[in-house]
Design an enzyme around this catalytic site. Structure first.
Site, short mmCIF file in Angstrom:
data_model
loop_
_atom_site.label_atom_id
_atom_site.label_comp_id
_atom_site.label_asym_id
_atom_site.label_seq_id
_atom_site.Cartn_x
_atom_site.Cartn_y
_atom_site.Cartn_z
N ASP A 24 0.83 -1.21 0.00
CA ASP A 24 0.00 0.00 0.00
C ASP A 24 0.87 1.26 0.00
OD1 ASP A 24 -2.30 1.43 -0.01
OD2 ASP A 24 -2.90 0.98 2.03
N ASN A 26 1.41 3.40 -2.85
CA ASN A 26 1.98 3.85 -4.13
C ASN A 26 1.45 5.24 -4.51
OD1 ASN A 26 3.15 1.36 -4.28
ND2 ASN A 26 1.85 0.58 -5.91
N GLY A 27 0.14 5.41 -4.35
CA GLY A 27 -0.49 6.68 -4.73
C GLY A 27 0.05 7.83 -3.88
N ARG A 37 -0.41 9.42 -9.72
CA ARG A 37 -0.44 8.20 -8.90
C ARG A 37 0.24 7.03 -9.62
NH1 ARG A 37 -3.91 7.41 -5.00
NH2 ARG A 37 -4.26 5.28 -5.69
N HIS A 41 2.94 3.53 -8.85
CA HIS A 41 2.83 2.10 -9.17
C HIS A 41 4.10 1.62 -9.87
CE1 HIS A 41 -1.16 2.11 -7.69
NE2 HIS A 41 -1.68 2.81 -8.68
N TRP A 73 -10.98 -2.46 -9.52
CA TRP A 73 -11.58 -2.10 -10.81
C TRP A 73 -12.32 -0.76 -10.72
CZ3 TRP A 73 -9.86 -4.75 -14.74
CH2 TRP A 73 -9.56 -6.10 -14.61
N LEU A 135 12.13 -19.68 -4.55
CA LEU A 135 10.98 -18.94 -4.01
C LEU A 135 9.72 -19.14 -4.86
CD1 LEU A 135 9.97 -16.57 -2.07
CD2 LEU A 135 10.55 -15.05 -3.97
N GLU A 211 0.90 -13.93 11.85
CA GLU A 211 1.33 -12.76 12.63
C GLU A 211 1.20 -11.52 11.75
OE1 GLU A 211 2.09 -12.74 15.80
OE2 GLU A 211 1.82 -14.91 15.94
#
Ligand code: FPP
Length: 254
Positions: A24, A26-27, A37, A41, A73, A135, A211
């Site tokens: 969270d 980015n904007g 914005r 991203h 969306w 990974l 956690e």
């Protein structure tokens, strides 16, 4: 809020096996710089690159990233378009490097809503990396935790209607097998950046015993030292899974 644990390297046996992140901020990162914005991203995609590499190097088995929620969306059309383009270009540009780094790529979510081109890249990327053993990077795209529970319930109902299952057999364990990620270890550590203290319809079922760790850092600024800080905080927690603290201490010293 985030724990103020001093940043020390977490011993390998105390590292989380599965880290899930809500990326969270980015904007806000862009707006603070008077940029659109969408610039946030693009910078966020660079942070993804850093953190994927760091997780691989630290032996973390699974990294799940919330890239696009079912609710995203509803953002302005241009922002959605830029995000879709970013997914396509990132996939195209990164797939060879990810493959060489032994990363196995997986997607979860209702992918049918994406363009045919994006769906094709996603399928190709999953196929190309399916046998990799490093990974596992899971990208949650058009994903919602409630959607996940509903799709599992629908498939269980279909099995009942088809006579392959009895309704009495439905249990948490059975439903679990129909949820996304059921073949992977459950998330040990959830990280959300940018100061919001919410799960926002991410992995609702899978986070039951995870956690939670929150940091004010905006996602584009999130770096390896932030990941280390989150892992150090995780290593300092006592996971009880419903037991008492004393029971866990006795079990750990047995
Ligand atoms: C939330 O920040 C972020 C998103 C909705 C998109 C996340 C996408 C990326 C990091 C791009 C690259 C990802 C991959 C997997 C290639 P926000 O826009 O809600 O920030 P704000 O709360 O500050 O407005």
């Amino acid at each position: 809020m985030s724990d103020d644990a001093p940043v020390v390297l977490t011993p390998p046996d105390k590292m989380p096996r599965h880290v899930a992140i809500v990326m969270d901020g980015n904007g806000r990162w862009a707006q603070r710089r008077l940029l659109p914005r969408t610039a946030g991203h693009r910078e966020g995609a660079k942070a993804v690159r850093r953190i994927v590499q760091a997780c691989g190097e630290r032996g973390i088995e699974v990294l799940t990233l919330f890239a696009f929620s079912s609710e995203n969306w509803n953002r302005p059309r241009r922002e959605v378009d830029v995000l879709m383009n970013l997914f396509v270009t990132t996939l195209r540009g990164e797939i060879r490097r990810l493959d060489q780094a032994n990363v196995r790529l997986r997607f979860i979510g209702d992918l049918r809503a994406f363009s045919a081109t994006l769906q094709e890249y996603i399928a190709k990327a999953q196929r190309r990396t399916a046998a990799n053993t490093g990974l596992t990077m899971v990208i949650a795209a058009n994903y919602g935790g409630r959607w996940d529970i509903a799709q599992a319930a629908r498939r269980v109902a279909e099995a009942v209607v088809a006579g392959k299952l009895q309704s009495e057999q439905i249990s948490p364990e059975l439903l679990h097998d129909f949820m996304s990620l059921s073949d992977l270890p459950e998330p040990d550590l959830f990280i959300r950046t940018a100061g919001e203290l919410r799960i926002s319809n991410f992995l609702l079922w899978q986070l039951a015993y995870t956690e939670l760790y929150f940091t004010d850092r905006l996602w584009p600024d999130f770096d390896v030292s932030d990941l280390e800080a989150a892992c150090a905080a995780f290593a300092g927690r006592q996971r009880r899974f419903g037991l008492t603290g004393e029971q866990v201490a006795r079990r750990d010293h047995a």
